[in-house]
Design an enzyme around this catalytic site. Sequence first.
Site, PDB file in Angstrom:
ATOM      1  CB  CYS A   1      94.194  -4.602 -10.360  1.00  0.00           C
ATOM      2  SG  CYS A   1      93.009  -5.886  -9.968  1.00  0.00           S
ATOM      3  CB  ALA A   2      95.966   0.483 -10.865  1.00  0.00           C
TER       4      ALA A   2
END
Length: 471
Positions: free
Chosen positions: A370-371
């Site tokens: 999620c980055a």
Amino acid sequence: MIDMRPRILGLDREVPLLDGRRVPYVNLDNAASTPPLVDVVRAVEEFMPYYASVHRGTGFKSRLSTVAYDQAHAIIGRFVGADLTTNTVIFGKNTTEAINKLAWRYPLGPDKVVLTTQLEHHSNDLPWRPRANLVHVRALPDGRLDEDDFDHQLARHAGRVALVAVSGASNVSGFLQPIHRLARKAHAAGARILVDAAQLAPHRRVDMRPDDDPEHLDFVTLSAHKMYAPYGTGALIGPKDIFLHEPPEYRGGGTVDIVTLDEVHWAGVPDREEAGSPNVVGAVAMAVAARTLMEVGMDAIAAHEEELLAYSLRRLCEVPGIRLYGETDPARAHEKVGVIPFNLEGISHFLTAAILGYEGGIGVRSGCFCAHPYVVHMLHLDEDEAHEWRDQLLAGDKSNMPGMVRASFGCYSNSDDVDRLVEMLQRITRGDYYGDYTLDRATGEYRPRGFEEPLEDFFLLEREWSVASAE
Ligand SMILES: Cc1ncc(COP(=O)(O)O)c(C=O)c1O
């Protein structure tokens, strides 16, 4: 070193391997979620027979639950060093919800700037995009924050920066951000600062400091499932005044003092910000976790993790063909929390993670965590490469998705966990694994052919339940 293992639930549970053996599980995915503290589960069990509606109920159990819920706010305030005469603790689901709430409630105009960084989890990036001119401060090639760029962006947008929104620690590299120094700079520029402490709070003491301290943290967000209390709670802590000027974004029961057919008088904080019936059990669990962490001492936890991290960085270097990202020097382990991203040469991160799970009983995570912008940066992918896999991904094929494997520690992790990881990685690099793994292109996941996981021996909802009595 501290030994938190007796205080964590489930560490004695064995899990099935592909060859039929059962071994104790090694959880190295604590950056995603931690297992519960025994204290937390016990307190919840103790509380449950008294659980009742809060605030509006008049019976004994309601009064008791209301006191517990109110005390939970106070304990979380203490956990982050907040002055609760001027600040409020707002419970919600998690950090993502807390940051979205702030993005709706923080006063921002069309010309205002929110300064964030390239190191952020999507949850501290995407909520700001529709709400402000979002500027990303760059990361250095090794993944650290480029503080010169921070200074440059602050000066470049002088007078327009309303908020600095940074994570306390990265969920990809583990790097700690210099939050108090950034706070001082933000305040000097007339901005406030939000620290996404989802990844910081389980590893280091979070101290908002007095409101008039130039290094004060204005807003802090927490996720209880990363703090050994997975009962669906998170918190946003920040100044009351921000929430008192405007009506809440979620409206309904619990948010008001008086309603007529034409008028609404909103309640004070935190009630107006916690619409609907709150997750009292989650708040109790989170508060017990916070109390336990304070009692053990965040400095003791930090020292334990630092030592373990240094040991891991030394041991992982013994794995042929391993590529460690970010800080790799054991002497600088204090610059990050216990998160280690890596890849094995010539082997997909998805496959490495699958073999660790199915053949080693080791839980890690792989992918982009999620980055996406930060991982692409850490992998030094050029724009053409990044475009190519994005196109493939949008066409439903994740098989070439770049990424890393991430091993992450909790306060209970120990050198045996690291030794088991190193041993399995050495086996993988030798080709010493037996599963015949097939790739699911849509998810990027590898599964061993012909293996049916015996979930029913462990926990499966679709099965016969014995009817429990209240005796
Ligand atoms: C740094 C950071 N921020 C935010 C989040 C989002 O937390 P949650 O999923 O609990 O909302 C995470 C979760 O991994 C995180 O690591």
